[in-house]
Write a protein that holds these residues in place. Structure first.
Motif, short mmCIF file in Angstrom:
data_model
loop_
_atom_site.label_atom_id
_atom_site.label_comp_id
_atom_site.label_asym_id
_atom_site.label_seq_id
_atom_site.Cartn_x
_atom_site.Cartn_y
_atom_site.Cartn_z
N MET A 180 2.66 -3.86 -7.90
CA MET A 180 1.45 -3.23 -8.42
C MET A 180 0.92 -2.16 -7.48
SD MET A 180 -2.23 -4.98 -9.45
CE MET A 180 -1.71 -5.61 -11.07
N GLY A 181 0.87 -2.47 -6.19
CA GLY A 181 0.39 -1.48 -5.23
C GLY A 181 1.30 -0.28 -5.15
N ARG A 182 2.60 -0.51 -5.18
CA ARG A 182 3.54 0.60 -5.12
C ARG A 182 3.47 1.47 -6.37
NH1 ARG A 182 8.66 -2.93 -2.72
NH2 ARG A 182 8.01 -2.88 -0.54
N ALA A 183 3.20 0.86 -7.53
CA ALA A 183 3.04 1.64 -8.75
C ALA A 183 1.82 2.54 -8.65
CB ALA A 183 2.92 0.70 -9.95
N TYR A 184 0.76 2.03 -8.04
CA TYR A 184 -0.43 2.86 -7.82
C TYR A 184 -0.07 4.05 -6.93
CZ TYR A 184 -5.18 4.28 -6.71
OH TYR A 184 -6.34 5.02 -6.56
N TRP A 233 5.61 -0.93 10.46
CA TRP A 233 5.50 0.21 9.57
C TRP A 233 6.84 0.77 9.10
CZ3 TRP A 233 3.35 2.46 5.89
CH2 TRP A 233 3.55 3.82 5.60
N PRO A 234 7.86 0.94 9.95
CA PRO A 234 9.13 1.49 9.44
C PRO A 234 9.68 0.71 8.26
CG PRO A 234 9.12 1.52 11.83
CD PRO A 234 7.90 0.75 11.42
N ARG A 235 9.64 -0.61 8.33
CA ARG A 235 10.14 -1.43 7.21
C ARG A 235 9.24 -1.29 5.99
NH1 ARG A 235 8.54 -6.24 5.59
NH2 ARG A 235 7.37 -6.62 7.51
N VAL A 236 7.93 -1.29 6.21
CA VAL A 236 7.00 -1.15 5.10
C VAL A 236 7.16 0.22 4.43
CG1 VAL A 236 4.54 -1.01 4.49
CG2 VAL A 236 5.33 -2.77 6.08
N ARG A 237 7.27 1.27 5.25
CA ARG A 237 7.45 2.63 4.73
C ARG A 237 8.73 2.74 3.91
NH1 ARG A 237 8.80 5.99 9.38
NH2 ARG A 237 10.79 4.95 8.95
N ASP A 238 9.81 2.17 4.41
CA ASP A 238 11.08 2.22 3.69
C ASP A 238 10.96 1.54 2.33
OD1 ASP A 238 12.16 3.55 5.81
OD2 ASP A 238 13.28 1.83 6.61
N GLY A 239 10.23 0.42 2.28
CA GLY A 239 10.03 -0.28 1.01
C GLY A 239 9.25 0.56 0.01
N LEU A 259 9.16 4.30 -4.72
CA LEU A 259 8.86 5.59 -5.34
C LEU A 259 10.11 6.18 -5.99
CD1 LEU A 259 6.48 7.23 -2.68
CD2 LEU A 259 5.90 5.83 -4.66
N ALA A 260 11.25 5.99 -5.34
CA ALA A 260 12.52 6.45 -5.94
C ALA A 260 12.84 5.66 -7.21
CB ALA A 260 13.65 6.31 -4.92
N GLN A 261 12.58 4.36 -7.18
CA GLN A 261 12.76 3.53 -8.38
C GLN A 261 11.88 4.03 -9.52
OE1 GLN A 261 11.64 -0.21 -6.75
NE2 GLN A 261 13.70 -0.78 -6.09
N HIS A 262 10.65 4.40 -9.19
CA HIS A 262 9.73 4.88 -10.22
C HIS A 262 10.25 6.14 -10.88
CE1 HIS A 262 6.06 6.82 -11.84
NE2 HIS A 262 5.74 5.59 -12.16
#
Length: 286
Positions: A174-178, A202-208, A213-216
């Motif tokens: 949900m957060g990533r969709a936002y 952060w590097p792991r969180v940023r990569d996720g 965003l690429a999936q979207h």
């Protein structure tokens, strides 16, 4: 199963200036010398109220101070004031606080103004029944998403979340969709605040986030397969709701053994995308 990660945590070893007010999500807000219109005491009082999560029945000054990142003496004065005004209730037996009826009035008024909840509820329930999972509608609050509507399938094996639950912006579908649909300037600001909050992780969180965003772009949805909680899978879309164009998000998720990746992407994804499009179209026509 916890309803969210501790959105008040910060990187080990990082010290915070005590004269700089901070939000629950760990991001600094403008100090008085930076914005003469900013009322620091009010911001800190609201931070105390924001510390309460859906599963918190009672919180003491020490726990509130930890979540806010404020001295306990400051929190004690704030809780006293908030109790006098009815925003907190003091429990004599435990010496801790619960949210008061004044906050209930504010929340009820806000939810009543969200016409999209009434429009979305039957459609969300239909998808929940089909998926045997949980479908939730949420909106952003700082570095979290907050559920404003929630529909479960008849199955007992769904997540124990409800209206008012707070989940992380960075690691949930949900957060990533936002993040995928918000304006680029807002996304850059949020990414910087997330970087400050997550520190060494952060590097792991940023990569996720970047993968989502690429999936979207490719699939029309954002995914979180074990990224938030190891045994939870979910996909989500964001859409503009209401006459003001407020950005909201809908997810569908549940235990990984019940909702696997292939089922969510092949069967649930087209239905979720259609649901979001229908709600956004209804908002424009309304």
């Amino acid at each position: 199963m916890p309803d969210s990660l501790d959105s008040g945590s910060r990187a080990p070893g990082r010290r915070r200036r005590r004269d700089t007010p901070t939000g629950l999500a760990g991001a600094a807000v403008p100090a008085p010398d930076e914005d003469r219109h900013f009322v620091t005491a009010l911001a800190r009082g609201l931070d105390v109220l924001s510390c309460f999560r859906s599963r918190d029945k009672l919180l003491g000054n020490q726990e509130l101070a930890r979540r806010c990142g404020l001295p306990k003496s400051t929190v004690s004065r704030l809780t006293y004031t908030l109790t006098r005004l009815g925003y907190l209730d003091y429990d004599e037996e435990t010496g801790r606080y619960r949210l008061g009826t004044a906050t209930l009035a504010l929340g009820s008024t806000m939810l009543a103004r969200m016409d999209v909840r009434e429009q979305a509820r039957p459609l969300m329930q239909e998808l929940a029944n089909y998926s045997q999972g949980m479908v939730s509608l949420g909106t952003r609050d700082r570095l979290s998403m907050i559920y404003v509507e929630n529909c479960r399938s008849p199955s007992a094996l769904t997540l124990s979340l409800d209206v008012g639950s707070r989940i992380p912006l960075a690691t949930t579908a949900m957060g990533r969709a936002y993040l995928a649909l918000c304006p680029p300037a807002e996304r850059r600001e949020l990414m910087e605040r997330l970087r400050e909050q997550d520190g060494a992780h952060w590097p792991r969180v940023r990569d996720g986030i970047e993968a989502a965003l690429a999936q979207h772009r490719e699939l029309g949805v954002c995914c979180s397969f074990g990224d938030w909680q190891r045994d939870v899978n979910a996909i989500a879309i964001a859409f503009h709701a209401g006459r003001d164009g407020r950005l909201m998000a809908i997810n569908c998720g549940g235990p990984a053994f019940l909702l696997d990746k292939d089922f969510l992407l092949s069967e649930v994804r087209p239905r979720l995308i259609a649901l979001g499009a229908r709600l956004e179209r209804g908002a424009r026509e309304g």
